[in-house]
Design an enzyme around this catalytic site. Structure first.
Site: not given
Ligand code: DGL
Length: 277
Positions: A15-16, A78, A155, A193, A195
């Site tokens: 993931d990012s 992600c 976050e 997403c 989050h």
């Molecule tokens: N992990 C990203 C997603 O699921 C969200 C956080 C980011 O923008 O890096 O789209």
């Protein structure tokens, strides 16, 4: 997806940042015999506001790193990387790669009776229209909405917070207007997403009861569990190995909230030096 023929012992999750830990949490429950490597590219987060080229470059270097650590199957947890870079990742690595856009769209197909689906995601994911395309392939009608304020609110830890509730109310009133204009009768909302699962209760409270919320973390774990056979052997697998590209301390602190359990050790790695320009 790529052929789910493998019997991977080691599953790499990418993931990012921290959000993909919601997917890892579900996989730890559903695949207890597997060994997990988790990489959060926290130095280059957020991906959700970046271009396809940049996201692809970051995601490919992250996937290659996990492969070099022995991952035999990759889960791109992600949504932004899945939406913008899945083909590039699959072209770069010789192991099966599963992305969360396809698993989310599969779940929407299973659950929606009206065939009308709403998707919320980052700006980059929405601009790619990857969910729209995945829904169309499954004969679903879909509308998408970017909700860029939700990642920073999560976050910040503002989960049960009046500001977050107000932001959700505004986003959903716009989304439901969008559905009316498109003459859709949505019965499903896809959380596009990583989050957003942390806001699931607040999201459900902000929506009409007739709308079912689908969280790609659970459905992704279920689809991985259904498509791979992790070799047993009796011994308990080692605890997940966490890698981050920035601030292991922040990863431990925030990540524990996403994973729902303490994270004790995070290894700091550098992907930039091996990534051209
Ligand atoms: N992990 C990203 C997603 O699921 C969200 C956080 C980011 O923008 O890096 O789209």
């Amino acid at each position: 997806m790529s052929h789910p023929s493998s019997h991977p012992r080691r599953i790499g999750v990418f993931d990012s940042g921290f959000g993909g830990l919601t997917v890892l949490e579900a996989m730890l429950r559903q695949l207890p015999a597997a060994e997990f490597l988790y990489l959060g590219d926290t130095a280059r987060l957020p991906y959700g506001a970046k271009s396809r080229e940049t996201v692809a470059r970051y995601a490919v270097s992250s996937a290659e790193f996990l492969l070099a650590q022995g991952a035999e199957y990759l889960v791109i947890a992600c949504n932004t990387a899945s939406a913008l870079a899945l083909d590039a990742i699959r072209a770069a690595v010789p192991v099966p790669v599963l992305g969360v856009v396809e698993t989310g769209a599969n779940a929407a197909q299973t659950h929606s009776r009206s065939g009308d689906v709403m998707v919320i995601a980052t700006a980059a994911t929405v601009e790619s229209h990857a969910y729209l395309a995945a829904c169309r392939e499954r004969k679903l009608r879909a509308i998408e909405k970017a909700c860029p304020l939700l990642v920073p609110l999560v976050e910040e830890g503002w989960i049960d917070h009046p500001v977050t509730r107000e932001v959700l109310n505004i986003y959903f009133s716009e989304l439901l207007d969008q559905a009316r204009v498109a003459a859709l009768e949505p019965d499903t909302l896809l959380l596009g997403c990583t989050h957003y699962p942390l806001l699931r209760r607040q999201i459900e409270n902000a929506l009409p009861r007739s709308i079912r919320v689908i969280d790609s973390a659970e459905v992704t774990a279920a689809q991985v569990a259904a498509s791979v056979r992790v070799p047993g052997g009796g011994a308990t697998p080692p605890a997940p190995h966490f890698f981050a590209t920035d601030s292991p301390e922040k990863f431990r602190r925030l990540g524990s909230r996403f994973l729902g359990q303490p994270i004790h050790h995070v290894e700091l790695i550098d992907l930039e030096s091996s990534t051209p320009g």
